[in-house]
Write an enzyme that holds these catalytic residues in place. Structure first.
Site, short mmCIF file in Angstrom:
data_model
loop_
_atom_site.label_atom_id
_atom_site.label_comp_id
_atom_site.label_asym_id
_atom_site.label_seq_id
_atom_site.Cartn_x
_atom_site.Cartn_y
_atom_site.Cartn_z
N ASP A 82 66.38 -37.50 -26.38
CA ASP A 82 66.76 -37.72 -25.10
C ASP A 82 65.80 -38.80 -24.70
O ASP A 82 64.95 -39.16 -25.12
CB ASP A 82 66.76 -36.42 -24.37
CG ASP A 82 67.16 -36.25 -23.02
OD1 ASP A 82 67.92 -37.28 -22.72
OD2 ASP A 82 67.28 -35.08 -22.34
N LYS A 83 65.99 -39.14 -23.14
CA LYS A 83 65.20 -39.90 -22.57
C LYS A 83 65.03 -39.19 -21.16
O LYS A 83 66.00 -38.37 -20.82
CB LYS A 83 65.82 -41.22 -22.48
CG LYS A 83 66.64 -41.68 -21.13
CD LYS A 83 65.97 -42.18 -20.07
CE LYS A 83 66.62 -42.76 -18.85
NZ LYS A 83 67.48 -41.86 -17.95
N HIS A 84 63.81 -39.74 -20.60
CA HIS A 84 63.93 -39.17 -19.41
C HIS A 84 63.04 -40.31 -18.41
O HIS A 84 62.37 -41.10 -18.60
CB HIS A 84 62.73 -38.09 -19.00
CG HIS A 84 62.36 -37.56 -17.58
ND1 HIS A 84 63.10 -36.80 -17.08
CD2 HIS A 84 61.20 -38.04 -16.79
CE1 HIS A 84 62.76 -36.72 -15.67
NE2 HIS A 84 61.69 -37.32 -15.68
N SER A 85 63.89 -40.65 -17.15
CA SER A 85 63.26 -41.66 -16.01
C SER A 85 62.71 -40.77 -15.07
O SER A 85 63.02 -39.78 -14.58
CB SER A 85 64.58 -42.50 -15.54
OG SER A 85 64.00 -43.27 -14.58
N THR A 122 71.22 -38.21 -10.98
CA THR A 122 72.38 -38.20 -12.26
C THR A 122 73.47 -37.42 -11.92
O THR A 122 74.65 -37.63 -12.14
CB THR A 122 71.65 -38.01 -13.58
OG1 THR A 122 70.76 -39.20 -13.81
CG2 THR A 122 72.86 -38.26 -14.79
N ARG A 170 55.76 -26.30 -5.06
CA ARG A 170 55.20 -27.66 -4.81
C ARG A 170 55.70 -28.38 -3.77
O ARG A 170 54.85 -29.04 -3.01
CB ARG A 170 55.19 -28.21 -6.16
CG ARG A 170 54.12 -27.83 -7.27
CD ARG A 170 54.42 -28.30 -8.67
NE ARG A 170 54.38 -29.71 -8.58
CZ ARG A 170 55.14 -30.44 -9.42
NH1 ARG A 170 55.93 -30.00 -10.22
NH2 ARG A 170 55.10 -31.65 -9.52
N SER A 185 56.13 -30.10 -15.89
CA SER A 185 57.79 -29.79 -15.03
C SER A 185 58.53 -30.54 -15.90
O SER A 185 59.55 -30.12 -16.32
CB SER A 185 57.70 -30.38 -13.62
OG SER A 185 58.95 -30.23 -13.22
N LYS A 189 61.25 -28.56 -19.43
CA LYS A 189 62.47 -28.70 -19.59
C LYS A 189 63.01 -29.39 -20.81
O LYS A 189 64.02 -29.09 -21.20
CB LYS A 189 63.09 -29.40 -18.31
CG LYS A 189 62.93 -28.36 -16.89
CD LYS A 189 63.39 -28.88 -15.85
CE LYS A 189 63.04 -30.45 -15.35
NZ LYS A 189 61.87 -29.95 -14.35
N LYS A 190 62.43 -30.33 -21.09
CA LYS A 190 62.84 -31.30 -22.38
C LYS A 190 62.65 -30.66 -23.66
O LYS A 190 63.60 -30.65 -24.44
CB LYS A 190 62.01 -32.66 -22.39
CG LYS A 190 62.34 -33.60 -21.29
CD LYS A 190 63.93 -33.82 -21.34
CE LYS A 190 64.32 -34.95 -20.16
NZ LYS A 190 65.71 -35.20 -20.18
#
Length: 439
Positions: A82-85, A122, A170, A185, A189-190
């Site tokens: 996966d990727k995260h931005s 997204t 937060r 955070s 999740k990942k």
């Protein structure tokens, strides 16, 4: 060592390092509700002021991962990536990247979010597709990933539930921008999604949460170190967000731009550079390729052969959308009733852009949220946005606005025009990918 929450909070307040057991006790109390909201807020503020070591942040990430279900994809027989931005304006990379990676042989269970602040989400983009389910059943999710190779969905209730409660607190206590809390955070999740490898896209500039390259590289370094410390193979690219990444900003317009990209219509753009760099990086980190050139060639073939477009269509159909979105995109995506050009006020070069201002202009059109409960109008936004460095004459269209009515269109045109500086000077194009960080 006392496991009383107030003692753990006091130790963190005083700058002491917490043990893994203390951190697990706090996270357990956040997840099961035994920690009062005031205690969770105090823990977040103590962490904001005192920070956490790499070891503490790894422990926090793993405890938050283990607060709920951890998905297992071993039965698929494919590497899971996966990727995260960190988010930006016109950042619709996930929509194209997931099917490209799926076409290359990876399984991509992508857990995504909604719009945050001035940046688009997204999930909001995908919900502009009629019928698309962002919260499918576990069976439907597994079937879609088996058949399409990818699925972009929302965080389910049983994935890292401690993160959901901590984040909500937060958000209202001015502790969102704590690097250890951001890191835990994102990564909890990942990790809960069952990944074997991850690539991060950490952005900086006027349209990002991190304003400077130095800030972005600091966050990227922490994310990469903590992810690898938690057993997840991870690298990061640091990318420029001083102008919109895609030539569209909004929900349905960004999905339309995604389809155009997958049809090969965005060649040579900054967006293409980022998508293909992240695709190559993912293939390399996942171990599917042996070097950068092979990775780039494999990703390029997936795009140019039409295989990635086919995977996107399969994903959309598998998650409840149209049977073939590629054939019926105009019918599948909502259209704004007012579509007008945004003219340049003077002639010259587009030399600077307030990307955050464009994001706020989309929110003002109804395309984002001022409060979490706000409805989003998927039709509105801007398309056909010219890149920085473009030459314009007075009256040349800089973009096209999609608005709900004429009054909104007028206000949106003025807001967009105010986001650009037009001058006589030439502009050296800024590199869009500025650095790469590894473990």
């Amino acid at each position: 060592m006392s496991m009383l929450p107030q003692e753990i909070i006091r130790r963190k307040r005083d700058g002491e390092a917490l043990s893994s057991a203390e951190i697990r006790a706090i996270v357990s109390g956040i997840a099961d509700g035994s920690l009062a909201e005031a205690q969770v807020a105090a823990f977040a503020m103590a962490t904001w002021f005192s920070g956490m070591s790499r070891e503490e942040t790894v422990a926090l990430t793993l405890a938050m991962r283990d607060s709920g279900t951890v998905l297992d994809w071993r039965s698929l027989g494919r590497p899971v990536a996966d990727k995260h931005s960190t988010g930006g304006i016109g950042d619709n990379v996930s929509l194209m990247l997931a099917p490209i990676l799926a076409a290359c042989g990876l399984a991509v269970p992508m857990i995504s979010g909604r719009g945050l602040g001035h940046t688009g989400g997204t999930l909001d983009k995908l919900e502009s597709i009629a019928g698309y389910q962002i919260a499918p059943s576990a069976e439907r999710l597994r079937r879609t990933i088996a058949e399409a190779g990818c699925a972009i969905i929302g965080q389910t209730d049983d994935l890292a539930p401690a993160d959901r409660r901590l984040y909500a607190i937060r958000d209202i206590t001015a502790t969102v921008d704590s690097v250890p809390l951001i890191t835990a955070s994102i990564l909890s999740k990942k990790l809960a999604a069952g990944l074997q490898s991850l690539v991060l896209d950490v952005k900086f500039g006027s349209g990002a949460f991190m304003q400077s390259q130095t800030e972005a590289e600091g966050l990227a370094r922490t994310l990469v170190d903590v992810a690898n410390g938690a057993g997840l193979k991870t690298t990061a690219l640091v990318t420029d967000m001083n102008e919109p990444l895609a030539d569209a900003v909004g929900n349905a317009v960004e999905v339309a731009a995604c389809l155009a990209f997958l049809r090969g219509e965005k060649a040579g753009s900054r967006l293409e550079q980022v998508v293909m760099a992240l695709a190559a990086e993912n293939l390399l980190v996942a171990g599917l390729t042996s070097g950068p050139m092979e990775s780039q060639d494999k990703a390029r073939r997936a795009l140019e052969s039409g295989a990635a477009l086919e995977r996107f269509a399969r994903m959309v159909a598998g998650l409840g959308g149209p049977a073939d979105i590629t054939a019926w995109a105009k019918d599948s995506l909502p259209q704004a009733p007012v579509i007008r050009d945004v003219p340049a006020l003077v002639g010259g070069k587009l030399v600077a852009c307030d990307a955050r201002g464009i994001g706020l202009a989309v929110i003002a059109l109804g395309g984002g949220r001022l409060r979490a409960t706000d409805a989003v109008d998927p039709r509105v936004g801007f398309s056909a946005i010219l890149p920085l460095g473009s030459r314009v004459e007075e009256g040349t269209p800089m973009a096209r606005i999609h608005a709900a009515d004429e009054a909104q269109a007028e206000a949106g045109i003025s807001a967009f025009q105010a986001c650009y500086r037009i001058g006589p000077e030439s502009l050296a194009p800024a590199p869009v990918i500025v650095s790469r960080l590894t473990a």
